[in-house]
Design a protein around this motif. Structure first.
Motif, PDB file in Angstrom:
ATOM      1  N   ALA A   1       0.844  -1.190   0.000  1.00 45.72           N
ATOM      2  CA  ALA A   1       0.000   0.000   0.000  1.00 45.72           C
ATOM      3  C   ALA A   1       0.879   1.240   0.000  1.00 45.72           C
ATOM      4  O   ALA A   1       2.014   1.217   0.472  1.00 45.72           O
ATOM      5  N   ASP A   2       0.345   2.316  -0.542  1.00 42.79           N
ATOM      6  CA  ASP A   2       1.065   3.584  -0.597  1.00 42.79           C
ATOM      7  C   ASP A   2       0.587   4.510   0.507  1.00 42.79           C
ATOM      8  O   ASP A   2      -0.623   4.692   0.698  1.00 42.79           O
ATOM      9  N   ALA A   3       1.526   5.092   1.231  1.00 46.65           N
ATOM     10  CA  ALA A   3       1.201   6.123   2.223  1.00 46.65           C
ATOM     11  C   ALA A   3       1.433   7.477   1.564  1.00 46.65           C
ATOM     12  O   ALA A   3       2.544   7.790   1.127  1.00 46.65           O
ATOM     13  N   ILE A   4       0.362   8.277   1.486  1.00 51.22           N
ATOM     14  CA  ILE A   4       0.372   9.524   0.733  1.00 51.22           C
ATOM     15  C   ILE A   4       0.118  10.703   1.674  1.00 51.22           C
ATOM     16  O   ILE A   4      -0.618  10.590   2.661  1.00 51.22           O
ATOM     17  N   LEU A   5       0.704  11.846   1.349  1.00 53.34           N
ATOM     18  CA  LEU A   5       0.454  13.072   2.094  1.00 53.34           C
ATOM     19  C   LEU A   5      -0.852  13.701   1.625  1.00 53.34           C
ATOM     20  O   LEU A   5      -1.082  13.840   0.414  1.00 53.34           O
ATOM     21  N   TYR A   6      -1.703  14.091   2.602  1.00 55.10           N
ATOM     22  CA  TYR A   6      -2.985  14.714   2.279  1.00 55.10           C
ATOM     23  C   TYR A   6      -3.182  15.981   3.094  1.00 55.10           C
ATOM     24  O   TYR A   6      -2.686  16.121   4.217  1.00 55.10           O
ATOM     25  N   ALA A   7      -3.946  16.914   2.509  1.00 55.91           N
ATOM     26  CA  ALA A   7      -4.358  18.130   3.194  1.00 55.91           C
ATOM     27  C   ALA A   7      -5.582  18.683   2.468  1.00 55.91           C
ATOM     28  O   ALA A   7      -5.907  18.254   1.356  1.00 55.91           O
ATOM     29  N   THR A   8      -6.249  19.619   3.095  1.00 56.91           N
ATOM     30  CA  THR A   8      -7.373  20.258   2.418  1.00 56.91           C
ATOM     31  C   THR A   8      -6.839  21.219   1.359  1.00 56.91           C
ATOM     32  O   THR A   8      -5.715  21.739   1.474  1.00 56.91           O
ATOM     33  N   PRO A   9      -7.624  21.507   0.319  1.00 52.54           N
ATOM     34  CA  PRO A   9      -7.188  22.494  -0.680  1.00 52.54           C
ATOM     35  C   PRO A   9      -6.894  23.848  -0.041  1.00 52.54           C
ATOM     36  O   PRO A   9      -5.958  24.548  -0.460  1.00 52.54           O
ATOM     37  N   GLN A  10      -7.675  24.213   0.989  1.00 53.47           N
ATOM     38  CA  GLN A  10      -7.466  25.492   1.650  1.00 53.47           C
ATOM     39  C   GLN A  10      -6.108  25.534   2.360  1.00 53.47           C
ATOM     40  O   GLN A  10      -5.410  26.562   2.322  1.00 53.47           O
ATOM     41  N   TYR A  11      -5.733  24.409   3.010  1.00 48.86           N
ATOM     42  CA  TYR A  11      -4.443  24.401   3.700  1.00 48.86           C
ATOM     43  C   TYR A  11      -3.295  24.442   2.684  1.00 48.86           C
ATOM     44  O   TYR A  11      -2.299  25.125   2.902  1.00 48.86           O
ATOM     45  N   ILE A  12      -3.442  23.716   1.597  1.00 57.33           N
ATOM     46  CA  ILE A  12      -2.401  23.724   0.566  1.00 57.33           C
ATOM     47  C   ILE A  12      -2.218  25.127   0.019  1.00 57.33           C
ATOM     48  O   ILE A  12      -1.092  25.591  -0.208  1.00 57.33           O
ATOM     49  N   GLU A  13      -3.320  25.853  -0.188  1.00 58.69           N
ATOM     50  CA  GLU A  13      -3.227  27.233  -0.660  1.00 58.69           C
ATOM     51  C   GLU A  13      -2.586  28.117   0.402  1.00 58.69           C
ATOM     52  O   GLU A  13      -1.783  29.015   0.096  1.00 58.69           O
ATOM     53  N   LYS A  14      -2.901  27.863   1.666  1.00 62.99           N
ATOM     54  CA  LYS A  14      -2.368  28.660   2.772  1.00 62.99           C
ATOM     55  C   LYS A  14      -0.847  28.594   2.841  1.00 62.99           C
ATOM     56  O   LYS A  14      -0.184  29.595   3.163  1.00 62.99           O
ATOM     57  N   ILE A  15      -0.283  27.423   2.546  1.00 63.43           N
ATOM     58  CA  ILE A  15       1.183  27.283   2.623  1.00 63.43           C
ATOM     59  C   ILE A  15       1.846  27.567   1.280  1.00 63.43           C
ATOM     60  O   ILE A  15       3.010  27.231   1.065  1.00 63.43           O
ATOM     61  N   GLY A  16       1.102  28.166   0.375  1.00 63.33           N
ATOM     62  CA  GLY A  16       1.712  28.629  -0.862  1.00 63.33           C
ATOM     63  C   GLY A  16       1.685  27.659  -2.018  1.00 63.33           C
ATOM     64  O   GLY A  16       2.473  27.814  -2.959  1.00 63.33           O
ATOM     65  N   ALA A  17       0.807  26.688  -1.982  1.00 63.07           N
ATOM     66  CA  ALA A  17       0.684  25.701  -3.074  1.00 63.07           C
ATOM     67  C   ALA A  17       2.047  25.153  -3.487  1.00 63.07           C
ATOM     68  O   ALA A  17       2.503  25.337  -4.621  1.00 63.07           O
ATOM     69  N   PRO A  18       2.744  24.497  -2.571  1.00 61.27           N
ATOM     70  CA  PRO A  18       4.112  24.010  -2.854  1.00 61.27           C
ATOM     71  C   PRO A  18       4.145  23.028  -4.016  1.00 61.27           C
ATOM     72  O   PRO A  18       3.213  22.258  -4.233  1.00 61.27           O
ATOM     73  N   THR A  19       5.252  23.081  -4.760  1.00 61.47           N
ATOM     74  CA  THR A  19       5.422  22.194  -5.919  1.00 61.47           C
ATOM     75  C   THR A  19       6.643  21.294  -5.790  1.00 61.47           C
ATOM     76  O   THR A  19       6.856  20.420  -6.634  1.00 61.47           O
TER      77      THR A  19
ATOM     78  N   VAL B   1      -6.662  16.607   9.771  1.00 60.62           N
ATOM     79  CA  VAL B   1      -6.339  16.900   8.371  1.00 60.62           C
ATOM     80  C   VAL B   1      -7.574  17.430   7.654  1.00 60.62           C
ATOM     81  O   VAL B   1      -7.517  18.440   6.931  1.00 60.62           O
ATOM     82  N   LYS B   2      -8.713  16.779   7.850  1.00 55.19           N
ATOM     83  CA  LYS B   2      -9.940  17.204   7.173  1.00 55.19           C
ATOM     84  C   LYS B   2     -10.410  18.581   7.634  1.00 55.19           C
ATOM     85  O   LYS B   2     -11.108  19.286   6.904  1.00 55.19           O
ATOM     86  N   GLN B   3     -10.018  18.974   8.848  1.00 58.64           N
ATOM     87  CA  GLN B   3     -10.376  20.292   9.364  1.00 58.64           C
ATOM     88  C   GLN B   3      -9.390  21.378   8.927  1.00 58.64           C
ATOM     89  O   GLN B   3      -9.546  22.542   9.289  1.00 58.64           O
ATOM     90  N   GLY B   4      -8.370  20.984   8.154  1.00 54.34           N
ATOM     91  CA  GLY B   4      -7.425  21.962   7.641  1.00 54.34           C
ATOM     92  C   GLY B   4      -6.369  22.392   8.625  1.00 54.34           C
ATOM     93  O   GLY B   4      -5.776  23.466   8.482  1.00 54.34           O
ATOM     94  N   ALA B   5      -6.106  21.564   9.658  1.00 54.08           N
ATOM     95  CA  ALA B   5      -5.135  21.941  10.680  1.00 54.08           C
ATOM     96  C   ALA B   5      -3.695  21.682  10.255  1.00 54.08           C
ATOM     97  O   ALA B   5      -2.783  22.373  10.717  1.00 54.08           O
ATOM     98  N   ALA B   6      -3.479  20.700   9.398  1.00 60.21           N
ATOM     99  CA  ALA B   6      -2.117  20.315   9.041  1.00 60.21           C
ATOM    100  C   ALA B   6      -2.164  19.271   7.928  1.00 60.21           C
ATOM    101  O   ALA B   6      -3.236  18.920   7.426  1.00 60.21           O
ATOM    102  N   ILE B   7      -0.980  18.766   7.602  1.00 57.84           N
ATOM    103  CA  ILE B   7      -0.840  17.686   6.617  1.00 57.84           C
ATOM    104  C   ILE B   7      -0.757  16.359   7.358  1.00 57.84           C
ATOM    105  O   ILE B   7      -0.132  16.261   8.416  1.00 57.84           O
ATOM    106  N   GLY B   8      -1.382  15.337   6.815  1.00 56.68           N
ATOM    107  CA  GLY B   8      -1.306  14.004   7.393  1.00 56.68           C
ATOM    108  C   GLY B   8      -0.945  12.991   6.337  1.00 56.68           C
ATOM    109  O   GLY B   8      -0.973  13.277   5.128  1.00 56.68           O
ATOM    110  N   ILE B   9      -0.596  11.786   6.777  1.00 56.46           N
ATOM    111  CA  ILE B   9      -0.204  10.719   5.857  1.00 56.46           C
ATOM    112  C   ILE B   9      -1.075   9.506   6.122  1.00 56.46           C
ATOM    113  O   ILE B   9      -1.314   9.132   7.266  1.00 56.46           O
TER     114      ILE B   9
END
Length: 295
Positions: A167-185, A234-242
């Motif tokens: 199985a793959d462990a993936i990093l997830y966050a809300t779109p709002q949190y991703i935008e908040k940290i500058g949409a990292p690439t 994570v779903k509440q937009g507090a941080a990134i989770g895996i």
């Protein structure tokens, strides 16, 4: 003291055993899935019945007294004997009826198992299912569960295991949190992001940095041992989770962080006791789960 002459309440003896193995009442309570005060009363009750002190407090933990050390081996023998009796009885049962206990982590027990159990019950209505939610490895040798879904291969010789896949462990966050940290690439662009920590030993930090993230302990302001709590944060937009991609990709409130980032991978094993597989109903459930989880 001649421990052989003492009549034990197995619930109290088991509370003592797990507390001795875990080193604290709080850890033992988590392992047994019970409230800490309840566990403490059982240990206190055993001490009162025996008339001895079994533990001494050292800092936040507990250490065994000489009487506790002497008792520990006897209680372990009791647990092993009880497990062998139960396993033998189950192994001789050939009916596709009765209860099967399945141990899984919080996320698997919450998301993956319910639809599978519902399907199993349609096919085998005589089989009753108990789901044991445990983020630690349930002790199959002591009959804490009949079957376990694990992310590591067991080493005990009396256990059999079947690798279901990776199985793959993936990093997830809300779109709002991703935008908040500058949409990292890039991975390094996450060096200022917050993550939910699930590992007190630093293993999560080490694993993520192996992907080039360049994180420090300051990136983990949130800590929980509960996968469900982590996922809600994570779903509440507090941080990134895996989390396992099978679960994360199905949640509409979040999205992958750096979709092209190489995932951390881990195996999925289905584990049971060698003797219980002679039981038709446990064999049936084991094979059913193996087939369904592969999908």
């Amino acid at each position: 003291m001649d421990w052989r002459a003492v009549k034990f309440d197995w619930n109290k003896a088991r509370a003592f055993l797990v507390t001795a193995e875990e080193g604290s009442l709080s850890a033992a309570a988590r392992a047994l899935g019970m409230a800490q005060p309840t566990l403490g009363r059982q240990v206190d009750g055993l001490e009162q019945e025996l008339g001895v002190v079994l533990f001494e407090r050292v800092g936040r933990g507990l250490t065994l007294t000489p009487s506790g050390l002497e008792l520990l081996d006897h209680v372990r023998d009791m647990g092993d004997a009880a497990g062998r009796v139960s396993l033998t009885a189950l192994g001789q049962s050939q009916a596709l009826e009765g209860t099967i206990s399945i141990s899984a982590s919080e996320t698997y027990a919450t998301v993956l198992l319910p639809p599978l159990v519902a399907k199993l019950r349609q096919q085998e209505p005589g089989i009753h299912v108990e789901i044991v939610v445990a983020n630690h490895a349930s002790d199959l040798l002591r009959r804490e569960a009949d079957i376990a879904i694990r992310n590591f291969r067991p080493t005990e010789p009396d256990l059999i295991a079947k690798k279901i896949g990776m199985a793959d462990a993936i990093l997830y966050a809300t779109p709002q949190y991703i935008e908040k940290i500058g949409a990292p690439t890039t991975p390094y662009a996450l060096r200022n992001a917050d993550f939910v920590n699930m590992d007190r030993t630093g293993g999560m930090l080490k694993g993520l940095n192996s992907l080039g993230l360049g994180l420090t302990e300051a990136n983990f302001p949130l800590l929980t041992e509960s996968y469900l709590v982590m996922w809600e944060l994570v779903k509440q937009g507090a941080a990134i989770g895996i989390l396992d991609a099978h679960i994360g990709d199905a949640e509409p409130k979040v999205q992958r962080v750096l979709p092209d980032l190489e995932p951390l991978t881990f195996p999925i094993w289905l584990v049971s006791h060698r003797e219980v597989t002679t039981s038709r109903r446990i064999r049936r459930v084991f094979d059913f789960l193996a087939e369904e989880l592969k999908r």
